[in-house]
Design a protein around this motif. Structure first.
Motif, PDB file in Angstrom:
ATOM      1  N   LEU A  76       8.460  10.374  -4.003  1.00  0.00           N
ATOM      2  CA  LEU A  76       8.269   9.597  -2.943  1.00  0.00           C
ATOM      3  C   LEU A  76       7.949  10.510  -1.979  1.00  0.00           C
ATOM      4  CD1 LEU A  76      10.902   6.776  -3.115  1.00  0.00           C
ATOM      5  CD2 LEU A  76       8.671   6.836  -4.204  1.00  0.00           C
ATOM      6  N   ASN A  94       9.845  -1.203  -0.377  1.00  0.00           N
ATOM      7  CA  ASN A  94       8.848  -0.595   0.042  1.00  0.00           C
ATOM      8  C   ASN A  94       8.894   0.911  -0.136  1.00  0.00           C
ATOM      9  OD1 ASN A  94       6.944  -3.178   1.004  1.00  0.00           O
ATOM     10  ND2 ASN A  94       8.921  -3.545   2.003  1.00  0.00           N
ATOM     11  N   TYR A  95       7.867   1.879  -0.317  1.00  0.00           N
ATOM     12  CA  TYR A  95       8.008   3.167  -0.486  1.00  0.00           C
ATOM     13  C   TYR A  95       6.480   3.595  -0.577  1.00  0.00           C
ATOM     14  CZ  TYR A  95       7.765   2.116  -5.353  1.00  0.00           C
ATOM     15  OH  TYR A  95       7.335   1.520  -6.727  1.00  0.00           O
ATOM     16  N   THR A  96       6.405   4.845  -0.134  1.00  0.00           N
ATOM     17  CA  THR A  96       5.169   5.887  -0.151  1.00  0.00           C
ATOM     18  C   THR A  96       5.207   6.643  -1.613  1.00  0.00           C
ATOM     19  OG1 THR A  96       4.944   5.494   2.086  1.00  0.00           O
ATOM     20  CG2 THR A  96       3.546   7.299   0.917  1.00  0.00           C
ATOM     21  N   ARG A 156       3.737   9.374  -4.115  1.00  0.00           N
ATOM     22  CA  ARG A 156       2.603  10.470  -4.463  1.00  0.00           C
ATOM     23  C   ARG A 156       2.355  10.542  -5.942  1.00  0.00           C
ATOM     24  NH1 ARG A 156       6.106  13.603  -1.306  1.00  0.00           N
ATOM     25  NH2 ARG A 156       7.116  14.379  -3.157  1.00  0.00           N
ATOM     26  N   VAL A 212      -1.670   9.358  -2.183  1.00  0.00           N
ATOM     27  CA  VAL A 212      -0.488   8.731  -1.907  1.00  0.00           C
ATOM     28  C   VAL A 212      -0.868   7.351  -1.524  1.00  0.00           C
ATOM     29  CG1 VAL A 212       0.983   8.986   0.299  1.00  0.00           C
ATOM     30  CG2 VAL A 212      -0.156  11.136  -0.748  1.00  0.00           C
ATOM     31  N   LEU A 213       0.098   6.710  -2.282  1.00  0.00           N
ATOM     32  CA  LEU A 213      -0.108   5.053  -2.081  1.00  0.00           C
ATOM     33  C   LEU A 213       1.319   4.396  -1.315  1.00  0.00           C
ATOM     34  CD1 LEU A 213      -1.375   4.525  -5.793  1.00  0.00           C
ATOM     35  CD2 LEU A 213      -2.764   5.042  -3.540  1.00  0.00           C
ATOM     36  N   GLN A 214       0.672   3.331  -0.572  1.00  0.00           N
ATOM     37  CA  GLN A 214       1.866   2.549  -0.104  1.00  0.00           C
ATOM     38  C   GLN A 214       2.232   1.458  -1.116  1.00  0.00           C
ATOM     39  OE1 GLN A 214       3.327   3.210   2.951  1.00  0.00           O
ATOM     40  NE2 GLN A 214       1.871   4.932   2.742  1.00  0.00           N
ATOM     41  N   LYS A 258      -4.089   1.729  -0.627  1.00  0.00           N
ATOM     42  CA  LYS A 258      -4.527   3.086   0.115  1.00  0.00           C
ATOM     43  C   LYS A 258      -5.277   2.601   1.301  1.00  0.00           C
ATOM     44  CE  LYS A 258      -5.483   7.409   0.198  1.00  0.00           C
ATOM     45  NZ  LYS A 258      -4.513   8.417   0.592  1.00  0.00           N
TER      46      LYS A 258
END
Length: 186
Positions: A117, A133-135, A137, A146-148, A169
């Motif tokens: 993350l 919710n997280y980001t 890698r 890197v995605l939401q 993205k």
């Protein structure tokens, strides 16, 4: 020419309004409070505990299945702090491990950390649902993007959770995951 320009401008405005309307009633418009009254009530300390078997599919941006996977998971908790270990095997033969470090607040707030993350994930459990919710890698072998991510987990019964996740993205959905998670009696 002015009439054509007016028509094109009107069409552009209409497309923007349609996109906004779809966003407002779609996947990302859900809130944990929408599910607060639903039973059975999820408690991640109980429902993400012990051995869990997971099967799922990942859809690409055009809605076609791009990958299938199975995962063996195991959750263990000490009060409001837990670790969820995940061991994925994809249909390509690729294997992936992740270890979530979860903290559950007394108000149902969730804090989530994992090595892949970017930052800390945040979420909420309410009623029969969990939103996180997280980001993320992705590994270099998957492009290193890197995605939401927005994860929704819906408790179906005492042993079954349906997980639906969207990956974005620049605000554009690039993938979606649907999986079933079932606790295995030890």
């Amino acid at each position: 020419m002015t009439t054509l320009l007016s028509i094109l401008t009107g069409m552009a405005v209409m497309l923007v309004l349609m996109a906004v309307a779809r966003h407002m009633r779609g996947f990302r418009a859900q809130k944990p409070s929408d599910y607060a009254a639903l039973e059975p009530r999820i408690d991640i300390r109980r429902h993400l505990s012990g051995p869990i078997r997971c099967e799922g599919v990942i859809y690409g941006p055009m809605g076609r299945v791009t990958s299938r996977f199975t995962a063996d998971m195991h959750g263990r908790w000490d009060g409001n702090r837990g670790i969820l270990s995940e061991h994925f095997i994809y249909d390509s033969g690729t294997r992936q491990d992740r270890e979530w470090h979860l903290t559950l607040g007394n108000d149902g707030a969730i804090r989530a950390d994992a090595d892949d993350l970017a930052g800390t994930g945040h979420g909420q459990q309410a009623g029969a649902a969990v939103c996180l919710n997280y980001t993320l890698r992705l590994p270099e072998t998957a492009g290193g993007y890197v995605l939401q991510v927005t994860d929704w987990m819906y408790l179906i019964d005492e042993t079954t959770i349906i997980n639906r996740s969207q990956f974005r993205k620049f605000g554009i959905k690039v993938a979606e995951l649907v999986a079933t998670m079932r606790r295995i009696d030890a």
